[in-house]
Scaffold this active site. Structure first.
Site, PDB file in Angstrom:
ATOM      1  N   ARG A  35      -9.696 -22.265  18.586  1.00  0.00           N
ATOM      2  CA  ARG A  35     -10.744 -21.716  17.220  1.00  0.00           C
ATOM      3  C   ARG A  35     -11.861 -21.918  17.560  1.00  0.00           C
ATOM      4  NH1 ARG A  35      -7.516 -21.164  11.747  1.00  0.00           N
ATOM      5  NH2 ARG A  35      -6.210 -19.279  12.124  1.00  0.00           N
ATOM      6  N   LYS A 189      10.994 -12.238   3.967  1.00  0.00           N
ATOM      7  CA  LYS A 189      11.132 -11.156   3.339  1.00  0.00           C
ATOM      8  C   LYS A 189      10.966  -9.853   3.236  1.00  0.00           C
ATOM      9  CE  LYS A 189      11.555 -12.178  -1.574  1.00  0.00           C
ATOM     10  NZ  LYS A 189      10.659 -12.711  -3.002  1.00  0.00           N
ATOM     11  N   GLY A 336       1.178 -15.229  11.546  1.00  0.00           N
ATOM     12  CA  GLY A 336       1.254 -17.158  11.489  1.00  0.00           C
ATOM     13  C   GLY A 336       2.366 -17.361  12.379  1.00  0.00           C
ATOM     14  N   GLY A 359      -3.666 -13.740   7.502  1.00  0.00           N
ATOM     15  CA  GLY A 359      -3.293 -12.451   5.668  1.00  0.00           C
ATOM     16  C   GLY A 359      -4.676 -10.976   6.275  1.00  0.00           C
TER      17      GLY A 359
HETATM   18  P1  ADP Z   1       4.671 -14.451   9.997  1.00  0.00           P
HETATM   19  O1  ADP Z   1       3.404 -15.255   9.422  1.00  0.00           O
HETATM   20  O2  ADP Z   1       4.862 -14.129  11.493  1.00  0.00           O
HETATM   21  O3  ADP Z   1       3.931 -13.628   9.369  1.00  0.00           O
HETATM   22  P2  ADP Z   1       6.956 -14.210   8.219  1.00  0.00           P
HETATM   23  O4  ADP Z   1       6.045 -15.430   7.850  1.00  0.00           O
HETATM   24  O5  ADP Z   1       7.222 -13.026   7.004  1.00  0.00           O
HETATM   25  O6  ADP Z   1       6.314 -14.390   9.910  1.00  0.00           O
HETATM   26  O7  ADP Z   1       8.283 -14.610   8.686  1.00  0.00           O
HETATM   27  C1  ADP Z   1       9.113 -15.693   9.233  1.00  0.00           C
HETATM   28  C2  ADP Z   1       9.786 -16.953   8.784  1.00  0.00           C
HETATM   29  O8  ADP Z   1      11.247 -16.277   8.773  1.00  0.00           O
HETATM   30  C3  ADP Z   1       9.971 -17.696   9.836  1.00  0.00           C
HETATM   31  O9  ADP Z   1      10.282 -18.984   9.151  1.00  0.00           O
HETATM   32  C4  ADP Z   1      11.745 -17.382  10.383  1.00  0.00           C
HETATM   33  O10 ADP Z   1      12.381 -18.995  10.174  1.00  0.00           O
HETATM   34  C5  ADP Z   1      12.644 -16.519   9.185  1.00  0.00           C
HETATM   35  N1  ADP Z   1      13.517 -16.295   9.449  1.00  0.00           N
HETATM   36  C6  ADP Z   1      13.049 -14.597   9.965  1.00  0.00           C
HETATM   37  N2  ADP Z   1      15.028 -14.068  10.359  1.00  0.00           N
HETATM   38  C7  ADP Z   1      15.398 -14.847   9.764  1.00  0.00           C
HETATM   39  C8  ADP Z   1      16.442 -14.928   9.374  1.00  0.00           C
HETATM   40  N3  ADP Z   1      17.529 -14.217   9.851  1.00  0.00           N
HETATM   41  N4  ADP Z   1      17.203 -15.968   8.135  1.00  0.00           N
HETATM   42  C9  ADP Z   1      16.402 -16.311   7.600  1.00  0.00           C
HETATM   43  N5  ADP Z   1      14.947 -16.971   8.251  1.00  0.00           N
HETATM   44  C10 ADP Z   1      14.138 -15.902   9.252  1.00  0.00           C
END
Ligand code: ADP
Ligand code: MG
Length: 384
Positions: A35, A189, A336, A359
């Site tokens: 960064r 989620k 992230g 974000g």
């Molecule tokens: P980002 O930070 O890129 O927006 P998220 O925070 O939404 O992504 O999602 C990332 C998380 O989702 C990771 O920690 C990953 O382990 C989890 N994840 C993805 N697929 C699964 C799964 N099938 N079961 C449990 N966790 C999962």
């Protein structure tokens, strides 16, 4: 569009630059200075165009009041090394005298709670340091903070080079995408992705789903999902979304007893059992998604396709990332964890743009306005 630093004269001016130098620090050592290296471009531009003084302002972490472990002193040091000229550190962003040095770095702006409250008197005090303001902190633009929003009421404001690039790439992709436009959405989620999915479905030709959220959809269809993460609160939304024909769901999944198990099986999505936990998309799905991505003109990706923190469940994310990289599409990656996965694979250079905005990037992908960008636009009315 807002004004950028490339559109004005800088000779003799004193500039306050709001950077995003929120870098990881362990034991007083910066572990990743990406960064700072990126933001230094903007500072170099201002210096080479004759600015009298560049005063850098940033936040670091989420301190509660003054906490020395969140001091930006190491940031000043590293910035000086990168620029090849000294960057003087000032131990408070409003209450300490600023020396006449050409490059100055002020202490963590979040040591003052007024920053996150967007307080007028605090913004005024910050503004006193300079005669022009530059916002180069795209990653903070979704926040209504004093150094991002309120300050633009007191100084003429311009966008720095990093902010300009992040914003214009994301905007360009959504306003004028080369088709087919394919989105990939994974993650944990469903609840946190509904606004994103909703907005993307309006823009894209196809949306490929992965991650844990797929199980909420399968549950809505009446399939057995075992012990997989499932977001009951979003079940009704999942039910409604299932009618959208742009949405593509995996055909097979990798399951195990839990995420710590190496004993994995691949099953069709309708053949999961009570003790199965779905932790990645299966190989048939990776192949299907790779085919769908191969002819894409534009790709937007957020969210790992599986539990990529553990090796046996990284494969789906790896194959999809590879397919996007090889597609030749204009590809934008954000989020992230997603960016972390991409950098673990060493694929950053293979994408058109890897957005570090977190974000702020997601807010834009959700089709929502950014407070910091709005402020830059309003500033053009206050200081024409
Ligand atoms: P980002 O930070 O890129 O927006 P998220 O925070 O939404 O992504 O999602 C990332 C998380 O989702 C990771 O920690 C990953 O382990 C989890 N994840 C993805 N697929 C699964 C799964 N099938 N079961 C449990 N966790 C999962
Ligand atoms: Mg995340």
């Amino acid at each position: 569009m807002f004004r950028t630093i490339r559109e004005t004269e800088w000779r003799g001016r004193r500039v306050l630059v709001r950077s995003d130098f929120n870098v990881p620090i362990t034991g007083g050592k910066i572990t990743d200075d990406t960064r700072i290296a990126k933001g230094a471009q903007t500072i170099r531009y201002l210096l080479s165009h004759g600015c009298r003084q560049v005063i850098v302002l940033t936040h670091l972490g989420r301190p509660r009041g003054i906490q020395t472990e969140y001091s930006v002193r190491p940031v000043a040091q590293r910035l000086g090394e990168i620029l090849g000229q000294q960057a003087s550190f000032v131990h408070d962003c409003i209450d300490a005298p600023v020396p006449g040095a050409r490059v100055v770095v002020l202490e963590n702006v979040r040591f003052h709670p007024e920053e996150e409250e967007n307080y007028e008197f605090f913004a005024k005090r910050l503004a006193k340091h300079a005669d022009v303001y530059v916002n180069d902190a795209f990653g903070v633009c979704h926040r209504k903070h004093a150094s991002i929003v309120k300050i633009t009421e007191y100084l003429p404001a311009y966008a720095g080079l990093c902010l300009e690039r992040e914003y214009s790439v994301l905007r360009g992709v959504f306003e004028n995408p080369k088709r087919p436009f394919v989105a990939v959405v994974g993650g944990a989620k469903l609840q946190t992705k509904l606004a994103l999915i909703d907005n993307l479905l309006k823009k894209v030709d196809r949306l490929l789903l992965g991650g844990a959220m797929i199980f909420t959809f399968y549950r809505a269809r009446g399939y057995e999902t075992g012990t997989s993460l499932c977001d009951e609160g979003s079940a009704r939304m999942a039910q409604l979304l299932l009618h959208n024909e742009k949405l593509v769901l995996p055909v097979d999944v990798v399951v195990a007893k839990d995420e710590n198990s190496d004993d994995t099986r691949t099953v069709s999505v309708q053949k999961m059992q009570k003790n199965d936990k779905g932790l990645d998309i299966g190989p048939a799905t990776s192949s299907l998604y790779s085919d769908m991505l191969s002819g894409a003109g534009t790709v937007v990706w957020n969210g790992p396709l599986g539990y990529f923190e553990k090796k046996p469940f990284f494969e789906g994310t790896r194959r999809v990332a590879q397919a996007i990289a090889e597609s030749g599409a204009k590809s934008v990656v954000g989020g992230g964890d997603t960016v972390r996965a991409v950098s673990e694979m060493g694929l950053e250079e293979k994408f058109y743009h890897v957005s570090t905005g977190g974000g702020a990037t997601l807010t834009m992908m959700e089709g929502r306005a950014l407070a910091g960008i709005k402020a830059l636009l309003t500033n053009m009315k206050i200081f024409p």
